[in-house]
Design a protein around this motif. Structure first.
Motif, PDB file in Angstrom:
ATOM      1  N   ARG A  40       0.827  -1.204   0.000  1.00 36.42           N
ATOM      2  CA  ARG A  40       0.000   0.000   0.000  1.00 36.42           C
ATOM      3  C   ARG A  40       0.864   1.259   0.000  1.00 36.42           C
ATOM      4  NH1 ARG A  40      -3.699  -2.407   4.787  1.00 36.42           N
ATOM      5  NH2 ARG A  40      -1.577  -2.932   5.422  1.00 36.42           N
ATOM      6  N   ARG A  41       1.928   1.260   0.816  1.00 35.86           N
ATOM      7  CA  ARG A  41       2.785   2.440   0.896  1.00 35.86           C
ATOM      8  C   ARG A  41       3.548   2.657  -0.402  1.00 35.86           C
ATOM      9  NH1 ARG A  41       4.227   5.595   4.891  1.00 35.86           N
ATOM     10  NH2 ARG A  41       3.231   4.197   6.401  1.00 35.86           N
ATOM     11  N   ALA A  42       4.073   1.533  -0.974  1.00 36.25           N
ATOM     12  CA  ALA A  42       4.850   1.656  -2.209  1.00 36.25           C
ATOM     13  C   ALA A  42       3.988   2.188  -3.346  1.00 36.25           C
ATOM     14  CB  ALA A  42       5.449   0.298  -2.585  1.00 36.25           C
ATOM     15  N   LEU A  43       2.768   1.676  -3.457  1.00 34.16           N
ATOM     16  CA  LEU A  43       1.891   2.121  -4.539  1.00 34.16           C
ATOM     17  C   LEU A  43       1.458   3.573  -4.325  1.00 34.16           C
ATOM     18  CD1 LEU A  43       0.488   1.360  -7.149  1.00 34.16           C
ATOM     19  CD2 LEU A  43      -1.457   0.529  -5.817  1.00 34.16           C
ATOM     20  N   SER A  44       1.244   3.970  -3.067  1.00 37.92           N
ATOM     21  CA  SER A  44       0.839   5.351  -2.814  1.00 37.92           C
ATOM     22  C   SER A  44       1.954   6.322  -3.182  1.00 37.92           C
ATOM     23  CB  SER A  44       0.443   5.523  -1.342  1.00 37.92           C
ATOM     24  OG  SER A  44       1.581   5.439  -0.498  1.00 37.92           O
ATOM     25  N   GLN A  45       3.197   5.946  -2.895  1.00 32.49           N
ATOM     26  CA  GLN A  45       4.326   6.814  -3.250  1.00 32.49           C
ATOM     27  C   GLN A  45       4.510   6.877  -4.761  1.00 32.49           C
ATOM     28  OE1 GLN A  45       7.579   5.107  -1.051  1.00 32.49           O
ATOM     29  NE2 GLN A  45       7.008   6.125   0.883  1.00 32.49           N
ATOM     30  N   HIS A  46       4.327   5.711  -5.434  1.00 30.72           N
ATOM     31  CA  HIS A  46       4.507   5.666  -6.881  1.00 30.72           C
ATOM     32  C   HIS A  46       3.452   6.518  -7.609  1.00 30.72           C
ATOM     33  CE1 HIS A  46       5.233   4.173 -10.902  1.00 30.72           C
ATOM     34  NE2 HIS A  46       3.987   3.697 -10.965  1.00 30.72           N
ATOM     35  N   LEU A  47       2.194   6.421  -7.150  1.00 25.89           N
ATOM     36  CA  LEU A  47       1.099   7.144  -7.822  1.00 25.89           C
ATOM     37  C   LEU A  47       0.868   8.531  -7.238  1.00 25.89           C
ATOM     38  CD1 LEU A  47      -1.498   4.222  -8.155  1.00 25.89           C
ATOM     39  CD2 LEU A  47       0.103   5.066  -9.894  1.00 25.89           C
ATOM     40  N   ARG A  48       1.569   8.857  -6.123  1.00 30.48           N
ATOM     41  CA  ARG A  48       1.416  10.144  -5.449  1.00 30.48           C
ATOM     42  C   ARG A  48      -0.025  10.375  -4.970  1.00 30.48           C
ATOM     43  NH1 ARG A  48       5.198  14.206  -9.164  1.00 30.48           N
ATOM     44  NH2 ARG A  48       7.133  12.988  -8.936  1.00 30.48           N
ATOM     45  N   VAL A  49      -0.552   9.333  -4.342  1.00 32.06           N
ATOM     46  CA  VAL A  49      -1.852   9.428  -3.679  1.00 32.06           C
ATOM     47  C   VAL A  49      -1.662   8.989  -2.235  1.00 32.06           C
ATOM     48  CG1 VAL A  49      -3.183   9.034  -5.790  1.00 32.06           C
ATOM     49  CG2 VAL A  49      -2.525   7.087  -4.364  1.00 32.06           C
ATOM     50  N   SER A  50      -2.653   9.199  -1.401  1.00 31.10           N
ATOM     51  CA  SER A  50      -2.521   8.860   0.009  1.00 31.10           C
ATOM     52  C   SER A  50      -2.571   7.352   0.223  1.00 31.10           C
ATOM     53  CB  SER A  50      -3.632   9.530   0.819  1.00 31.10           C
ATOM     54  OG  SER A  50      -4.879   8.942   0.501  1.00 31.10           O
ATOM     55  N   VAL A  51      -1.971   6.922   1.325  1.00 30.62           N
ATOM     56  CA  VAL A  51      -1.997   5.503   1.690  1.00 30.62           C
ATOM     57  C   VAL A  51      -3.442   5.061   1.951  1.00 30.62           C
ATOM     58  CG1 VAL A  51      -1.234   3.789   3.396  1.00 30.62           C
ATOM     59  CG2 VAL A  51       0.330   5.605   2.663  1.00 30.62           C
ATOM     60  N   ILE A  52      -4.242   5.959   2.533  1.00 31.30           N
ATOM     61  CA  ILE A  52      -5.652   5.644   2.820  1.00 31.30           C
ATOM     62  C   ILE A  52      -6.404   5.304   1.534  1.00 31.30           C
ATOM     63  CG2 ILE A  52      -7.835   6.583   3.661  1.00 31.30           C
ATOM     64  CD1 ILE A  52      -5.910   5.899   5.862  1.00 31.30           C
ATOM     65  N   THR A  53      -6.095   6.067   0.439  1.00 30.87           N
ATOM     66  CA  THR A  53      -6.750   5.797  -0.842  1.00 30.87           C
ATOM     67  C   THR A  53      -6.433   4.397  -1.340  1.00 30.87           C
ATOM     68  OG1 THR A  53      -6.728   8.131  -1.477  1.00 30.87           O
ATOM     69  CG2 THR A  53      -6.931   6.536  -3.255  1.00 30.87           C
ATOM     70  N   VAL A  54      -5.147   4.028  -1.313  1.00 28.49           N
ATOM     71  CA  VAL A  54      -4.754   2.691  -1.756  1.00 28.49           C
ATOM     72  C   VAL A  54      -5.341   1.626  -0.840  1.00 28.49           C
ATOM     73  CG1 VAL A  54      -2.796   1.161  -2.214  1.00 28.49           C
ATOM     74  CG2 VAL A  54      -2.634   3.594  -2.775  1.00 28.49           C
ATOM     75  N   GLN A  55      -5.351   1.896   0.457  1.00 27.28           N
ATOM     76  CA  GLN A  55      -5.890   0.941   1.425  1.00 27.28           C
ATOM     77  C   GLN A  55      -7.372   0.666   1.143  1.00 27.28           C
ATOM     78  OE1 GLN A  55      -4.832   1.604   5.589  1.00 27.28           O
ATOM     79  NE2 GLN A  55      -6.958   1.146   6.153  1.00 27.28           N
ATOM     80  N   ASN A  56      -8.121   1.709   0.868  1.00 25.83           N
ATOM     81  CA  ASN A  56      -9.548   1.535   0.570  1.00 25.83           C
ATOM     82  C   ASN A  56      -9.765   0.757  -0.722  1.00 25.83           C
ATOM     83  OD1 ASN A  56     -10.321   2.917   2.866  1.00 25.83           O
ATOM     84  ND2 ASN A  56     -10.476   4.897   1.829  1.00 25.83           N
ATOM     85  N   VAL A  57      -8.914   1.027  -1.735  1.00 28.87           N
ATOM     86  CA  VAL A  57      -9.038   0.330  -3.019  1.00 28.87           C
ATOM     87  C   VAL A  57      -8.714  -1.154  -2.853  1.00 28.87           C
ATOM     88  CG1 VAL A  57      -8.048   0.104  -5.333  1.00 28.87           C
ATOM     89  CG2 VAL A  57      -8.615   2.371  -4.439  1.00 28.87           C
ATOM     90  N   TYR A  58      -7.628  -1.466  -2.144  1.00 29.14           N
ATOM     91  CA  TYR A  58      -7.272  -2.861  -1.920  1.00 29.14           C
ATOM     92  C   TYR A  58      -8.380  -3.595  -1.141  1.00 29.14           C
ATOM     93  CZ  TYR A  58      -2.444  -2.763  -3.681  1.00 29.14           C
ATOM     94  OH  TYR A  58      -1.326  -2.706  -4.478  1.00 29.14           O
ATOM     95  N   ALA A  59      -8.917  -2.933  -0.149  1.00 35.26           N
ATOM     96  CA  ALA A  59      -9.970  -3.554   0.654  1.00 35.26           C
ATOM     97  C   ALA A  59     -11.191  -3.880  -0.204  1.00 35.26           C
ATOM     98  CB  ALA A  59     -10.364  -2.623   1.796  1.00 35.26           C
ATOM     99  N   ARG A  60     -11.525  -2.981  -1.127  1.00 40.41           N
ATOM    100  CA  ARG A  60     -12.679  -3.216  -2.005  1.00 40.41           C
ATOM    101  C   ARG A  60     -12.408  -4.344  -2.975  1.00 40.41           C
ATOM    102  NH1 ARG A  60     -15.631   1.376  -5.814  1.00 40.41           N
ATOM    103  NH2 ARG A  60     -17.157  -0.030  -6.795  1.00 40.41           N
TER     104      ARG A  60
END
Length: 475
Positions: A40-60
Motif C-alpha cells: 500500500r505504501r509503495a503504490l501510494s508513493q509511486h502514484l502520489r496518492v494517500s496511503v488511505i486511498t490505496v488501502q480503501n481500493v485494496y480492501a474493495r
C-alpha cells in the motif's frame, strides 16, 4: 509496478478511478493471476496518492474477489476464470455512463374533457386533516396491525350504514370487501372465479375488466347493447358465466337499465349454477333528476349479484379505496380461498374514512359535490347552446353522472375533429373508443364525443366552448 493515468479520470474520485483501473488490468490480463502487487505504501508513493486511498481500493478489491492477501507476504491477484467478461469489461470500463431516457411528460391541456378528474378546490382538506389527526391521536394499536382481507371493521360498518341509508342495500359488515381501487377488486374476482370462466362485458363499455382478464389468461366476450342496456339474448348466445354491467348509469352511453331488463338479467343468472352478475354502481351518487335507482343487488334473491362501488369518483381519483358487497352464499368460499391475502389499503386511511362517513361528513360532501357538478353541467350545456355549436350538435344523457354525449354533424371524421380539438388544447374521447370492434367510419358513434366535465374549471367553460366552436366550423 501498476501505472495509472489520472488525467483520464474525468469526474470520478481518485479512489473510484484507481479501483476501476486495477480491476480492468486484472480482467484484461495485464496483471496475471497470483502476481504480487506492490504494498500500500509503495503504490501510494509511486502514484502520489494517500496511503488511505490505496488501502480503501485494496480492501474493495479483496471484498469483491479480485485480489487476496497473505499475512506478512502481501497482496496477490486472484485467478479469474472467465476471459469473456474481461473483454467486455475492458471495452466498457471507462465509457461515459449512459444517460437515462427522459421521462415523457404528460401533455397539459387547456380543458381535459377525457379523464375522470375531480375539483381540487372542493376537496375538504381542512376537515380531512382534522380527522387524520384524530385517528393518529387515538393511540389505537390496530393502526400498526395487519388489516384482515375484508378491511377494517370500522370502515366496513360505515359503508353498511351508508348503503342502507342511500342505496337501499341492507347488508352485514362481513359482506364488505375493501380494496385499493376497482382494478384490484376485479383482479381478486378473476383469481377467485378463475381463468376457465368466460366473462361478458358491455359493448361499448368500460374496458378495464377485459384488460385485467387478459393478464390472467381469461376470456372476455363483448355483448352488444340495445336501448335498454345489455342484450340478454346476446348474453345467452355468448355462453358466458359471469357478466359485468353498470345498470344505474352505463358508461359511456348513459343508459339506465329499466326494471324489466334487470329482472331478465337476474333470471339469466339464476338459470344455472356458477353464473354471477358484477354490478358496477358507477356514478350513481350523481343522479341530478328523480330518485336514486335501486341497485340490482337489492332485488337479487339468489345470491348471484356482486355489487361494486368506489370512493375515487366522489372524493378523488387518487383516493384509491373501492369496495364490493358479496352475496352471503359466496362469503365462506371466497374468504377461505382468498384469505391468505392482506387488505392493501392502509389501516390509517380506512379508520379515517370510516370516521368521515360515520360523522356525516361524507353525506355533506356528496351534497356539496352534487350541487357543484349540477351547476357546472348546466353552465357548460348553456354555453354550448348559446354558441354556433347548437346548430350542428345534439346533447344526450345529461341528467345523471359526470359526463354527457355530444353528437356533431360534420363532413369531417370524428378522429379528425378530435385531432383538431387536441391541437387547440382540448382532450376528449369519442364514443367509438369504447367499442371492442370499431364502428364503421360513417357510424354515428364515430362523431359522438364523450364529454367528462368533472375536472373542468368554471372560468374555462366559455373559452373551451369558443375553442370547440373554432374547430367545428373550421373550413
Amino acid at each position: 509496478m501498476i501505472t495509472v493515468d489520472f488525467r483520464k479520470r474525468k469526474d470520478l474520485t481518485l479512489c473510484e478511478y484507481l479501483y476501476r483501473s486495477i480491476k480492468t488490468q486484472i480482467l484484461n490480463g495485464k496483471l496475471s493471476a497470483r502476481e504480487r502487487l506492490p504494498s500500500r505504501r509503495a503504490l501510494s508513493q509511486h502514484l502520489r496518492v494517500s496511503v488511505i486511498t490505496v488501502q480503501n481500493v485494496y480492501a474493495r478489491l479483496i471484498s469483491e474477489g479480485y485480489i487476496y492477501s497473505i499475512e506478512k507476504k502481501g497482496f496477490f491477484v486472484e485467478e479469474i476464470p472467465s476471459q469473456d467478461f474481461a473483454i467486455k469489461e475492458r471495452r466498457t470500463e471507462f465509457l461515459p455512463p449512459k444517460k437515462e431516457p427522459k421521462e415523457k411528460k404528460e401533455r397539459k391541456y387547456f380543458a381535459d374533457l377525457k379523464s375522470n378528474s375531480t375539483s381540487f378546490e372542493k376537496f375538504p382538506f381542512a376537515l380531512w386533516a382534522k380527522i387524520m389527526r384524530q385517528v393518529l391521536n387515538s393511540g389505537d394499536e390496530r393502526l400498526l396491525s395487519r388489516v384482515p382481507l375484508g378491511g377494517a371493521l370500522e370502515l366496513r360498518k360505515a359503508i353498511c350504514s351508508h348503503l342502507r341509508q342511500f342505496r337501499m342495500i341492507d347488508v352485514e359488515a362481513r359482506q364488505i370487501f375493501v380494496g385499493a381501487g376497482t382494478d384490484f377488486i376485479y383482479s381478486m374476482l378473476l383469481q377467485f372465479f378463475g381463468a376457465g370462466k368466460k366473462y361478458a362485458v358491455e359493448n361499448p363499455g368500460y374496458k378495464q375488466l377485459d384488460s385485467i382478464a387478459k393478464l390472467f389468461g381469461a376470456k372476455c366476450v363483448p355483448v352488444n347493447l340495445d336501448e335498454n342496456g345489455i342484450s340478454v339474448e346476446a348474453l345467452r348466445k355468448s355462453r358466458a358465466q359471469i357478466v359485468h354491467v353498470s345498470p344505474q348509469h352505463h358508461f359511456p352511453t348513459g343508459i339506465v337499465m329499466p326494471y324489466k331488463r334487470r329482472a331478465q338479467l337476474l333470471d339469466w343468472a339464476a338459470e344455472r349454477e356458477g353464473r354471477f352478475i358484477i354490478e358496477d354502481d358507477y356514478d350513481s351518487e350523481f343522479r341530478f333528476d328523480g330518485m336514486p335507482i335501486e341497485p340490482m343487488f337489492s332485488s337479487d334473491r339468489n345470491s348471484r349479484v356482486i355489487y361494486i362501488n368506489t370512493f375515487s369518483k366522489t372524493l378523488s381519483p387518487s383516493f384509491r379505496i373501492s369496495y364490493m358487497v358479496l352475496p352471503k352464499k359466496m362469503l365462506e368460499d371466497f374468504f377461505s380461498r382468498m384469505g391468505f391475502f392482506s387488505c392493501p389499503v392502509p389501516s390509517f386511511e380506512q379508520f379515517a374514512l370510516g370516521r368521515f362517513i360515520e360523522d356525516g361528513h361524507y353525506e355533506k360532501h356528496l351534497n356539496t359535490m352534487k350541487n357543484y357538478y349540477r351547476s357546472l353541467r348546466n353552465d357548460f350545456i348553456a354555453a354550448l347552446q348559446k354558441s354556433k355549436i347548437q346548430s350542428i350538435a345534439k346533447i344526450k344523457e345529461e341528467n345523471s353522472g359526470l359526463h354527457f354525449l355530444l353528437q356533431i354533424e360534420s363532413k369531417l371524421s370524428g378522429s379528425e375533429l378530435r385531432r383538431r380539438l387536441n391541437e387547440n388544447g382540448i382532450d376528449i374521447a369519442l364514443l367509438s373508443d369504447f367499442y371492442y370492434d370499431a364502428p364503421c367510419e360513417d357510424s354515428a358513434a364515430q362523431k359522438k364525443f364523450v364529454v367528462n366535465y368533472s375536472g373542468l374549471k368554471k372560468e374555462r367553460i366559455v373559452p373551451t366552448v369558443r375553442k370547440m366552436e373554432k374547430v367545428f366550423f373550421q373550413q
